[in-house]
Design an enzyme around this catalytic site. Structure first.
Site, mmCIF file in Angstrom:
data_model
loop_
_atom_site.group_PDB
_atom_site.id
_atom_site.type_symbol
_atom_site.label_atom_id
_atom_site.label_comp_id
_atom_site.label_asym_id
_atom_site.label_seq_id
_atom_site.Cartn_x
_atom_site.Cartn_y
_atom_site.Cartn_z
ATOM 1 N N GLY A 156 0.411 -1.133 0.083
ATOM 2 C CA GLY A 156 0.152 -0.491 -0.414
ATOM 3 C C GLY A 156 0.848 1.728 -0.074
ATOM 4 O O GLY A 156 1.831 1.137 -0.319
ATOM 5 N N THR A 233 6.769 -2.520 10.800
ATOM 6 C CA THR A 233 6.288 -0.983 11.999
ATOM 7 C C THR A 233 5.290 -1.413 11.371
ATOM 8 O O THR A 233 3.751 -0.365 11.697
ATOM 9 C CB THR A 233 7.159 -0.197 10.825
ATOM 10 O OG1 THR A 233 6.591 -0.348 9.897
ATOM 11 C CG2 THR A 233 8.074 0.221 11.649
ATOM 12 N N SER A 234 3.626 -2.254 10.604
ATOM 13 C CA SER A 234 2.769 -2.580 11.358
ATOM 14 C C SER A 234 1.625 -3.038 12.123
ATOM 15 O O SER A 234 1.202 -2.553 12.819
ATOM 16 C CB SER A 234 2.509 -3.685 9.564
ATOM 17 O OG SER A 234 1.617 -3.137 9.158
ATOM 18 N N ARG A 235 1.311 -4.559 12.001
ATOM 19 C CA ARG A 235 1.027 -4.670 12.997
ATOM 20 C C ARG A 235 1.583 -6.338 13.654
ATOM 21 O O ARG A 235 2.079 -6.990 13.626
ATOM 22 C CB ARG A 235 -0.232 -5.616 12.668
ATOM 23 C CG ARG A 235 -1.460 -4.264 12.867
ATOM 24 C CD ARG A 235 -1.857 -3.621 14.170
ATOM 25 N NE ARG A 235 -2.729 -2.330 14.145
ATOM 26 C CZ ARG A 235 -2.678 -1.629 13.814
ATOM 27 N NH1 ARG A 235 -1.149 -0.534 13.159
ATOM 28 N NH2 ARG A 235 -3.290 -0.620 13.387
ATOM 29 N N GLU A 264 0.119 -6.165 23.007
ATOM 30 C CA GLU A 264 0.802 -4.886 22.930
ATOM 31 C C GLU A 264 0.772 -4.090 24.575
ATOM 32 O O GLU A 264 -0.095 -3.922 24.194
ATOM 33 C CB GLU A 264 0.881 -3.999 22.476
ATOM 34 C CG GLU A 264 1.977 -2.881 21.406
ATOM 35 C CD GLU A 264 2.241 -2.487 19.836
ATOM 36 O OE1 GLU A 264 1.051 -1.037 20.255
ATOM 37 O OE2 GLU A 264 2.220 -2.849 19.150
ATOM 38 N N HIS A 283 6.313 1.281 19.739
ATOM 39 C CA HIS A 283 4.961 1.345 18.766
ATOM 40 C C HIS A 283 4.945 2.688 18.650
ATOM 41 O O HIS A 283 4.073 3.928 18.290
ATOM 42 C CB HIS A 283 3.510 1.303 19.406
ATOM 43 C CG HIS A 283 2.822 1.032 18.358
ATOM 44 N ND1 HIS A 283 1.829 0.303 18.506
ATOM 45 C CD2 HIS A 283 2.016 1.817 17.211
ATOM 46 C CE1 HIS A 283 0.762 0.469 17.181
ATOM 47 N NE2 HIS A 283 1.021 1.197 16.387
ATOM 48 N N ALA A 284 6.371 3.400 18.029
ATOM 49 C CA ALA A 284 6.558 5.018 18.044
ATOM 50 C C ALA A 284 6.853 5.337 16.381
ATOM 51 O O ALA A 284 6.785 6.750 16.117
ATOM 52 C CB ALA A 284 7.959 5.430 18.378
ATOM 53 N N ALA A 285 7.170 4.703 15.690
ATOM 54 C CA ALA A 285 7.287 4.734 13.617
ATOM 55 C C ALA A 285 5.828 5.880 13.867
ATOM 56 O O ALA A 285 6.611 6.578 11.986
ATOM 57 C CB ALA A 285 6.673 3.647 12.875
#
Length: 322
Positions: A156, A233-235, A264, A283-285
């Protein structure tokens, strides 16, 4: 005099809700905040009688939505929808919205930062020098980044942005997705098995669905190069965490760089996170001043639009209007 509408914000990753309050006040809507870390029962209580729900990471289940019989919309303060019962919302003719394009540069940049921190031993040497160890030979000899192949899983907008950056570093780039569509980028689209076998770096950029849950399992790691790095960096649920731990322990792959986890937050007492081949960020991206401003304003406007009967953006279940 009470406001015309009440909007529940289940959780947030920023200090306050002033942006949301200001935007929603324009349509005479007041903001109600759930307490931090609220469980399902607390969210049910908070949602009782509200006109809309906006959520960051909290689970908006059928029970939470059902507690608001007059709920007109559920807004995701983010991209992924796996924390919202979209199916139930659709059955209630409730539009669900998200913000699919707010943090693409941030996530793509963070992905490359994780990649370089691992491939160039930046994280390892940083940790060593902070402990008073100055030893170039302590880490494995790295390979030139431009000699490597980046495999992008999910293609995507974010996957495409990562591919663009990888090309700028001189990497070969291949990708896989369910459609095989390269969206005019010219990137070579390959089957999943080929991506696993050819990539030196695999970066994950797909939504979490029933089809992609634990896509990266024991079989996937066994097909990867023993020198390969995996970045997520997705899920978190896209990776079978137990399988990843085994792959690192057994040296089936060379390293992992993770910004998302399942569950998480993760249990940082797990020895896995002490391994020098593992890089983790909280989870900082997605985060920057610009991305947060865009996210919060757009999500609040989506809620405001639906409350007053205006057409809004990024409705993920448009069938509710049929």
């Amino acid at each position: 005099m009470s406001a015309k509408f009440r909007v529940l914000i289940t959780d947030r990753a920023w200090p306050d809700c002033e942006v949301e309050r200001k935007e929603l006040a324009l349509v005479d809507a007041e903001v109600i905040e759930a307490p931090p870390g609220a469980d399902e029962q607390t969210l049910v209580e908070c949602a009782t009688g509200v006109d809309a729900i906006a959520t960051c990471w909290a689970r908006v289940t059928e029970a939470v939505i059902a507690a608001a019989p007059d709920c007109k919309t559920v807004a995701r303060l983010g991209i992924g929808l796996d924390n919202i019962d979209v199916k139930y919302a659709t059955s209630r003719k409730i539009p669900v919205t998200n913000v699919p394009d707010y943090c693409i540069p941030e996530v793509a940049d963070h992905t490359m930062a994780l990649m370089l921190a691992s491939l160039r031993n930046v994280a390892f040497f940083h940790h060593q020098t902070k402990q008073g160890i100055y030893n170039l030979s302590a880490a494995p000899l790295p390979r030139r980044v431009s000699a490597l192949t980046m495999g992008v899983f999910g293609f995507g907008l974010t996957g495409q942005a990562v591919a663009e950056r990888a090309l700028a570093f001189g990497m070969d780039v291949i990708a896989t997705n369910s459609s095989g569509n390269d969206y005019g980028t010219g990137i070579k689209m390959v089957p999943f098995t080929e991506l696993l076998q050819q990539s030196d770096v695999i970066s994950i950029h797909a939504p979490l669905t029933e089809a992609t849950q634990h896509q990266f399992d024991q079989s996937a790691f066994e097909q990867m190069k023993s020198t390969a790095l995996i970045i997520n960096t997705s899920r978190g649920g896209l990776i079978d965490f137990a399988a990843l731990k085994s792959a690192i322990q057994n040296q089936d792959i060379a390293g992992a760089a993770l910004d998302v986890f399942d569950p998480e937050p993760p249990d940082l007492s797990d020895p896995f996170f002490k391994d020098e081949r593992v890089i983790a960020t909280p989870h900082a991206a997605f985060i920057s001043q610009e991305s947060l401003d865009e996210l919060r304003q757009q999500a609040a406007r989506q809620v405001a639009d639906v409350l007053v009967g205006r057409e809004t953006t990024n409705v993920v279940n448009p069938s509710v209007f049929e």
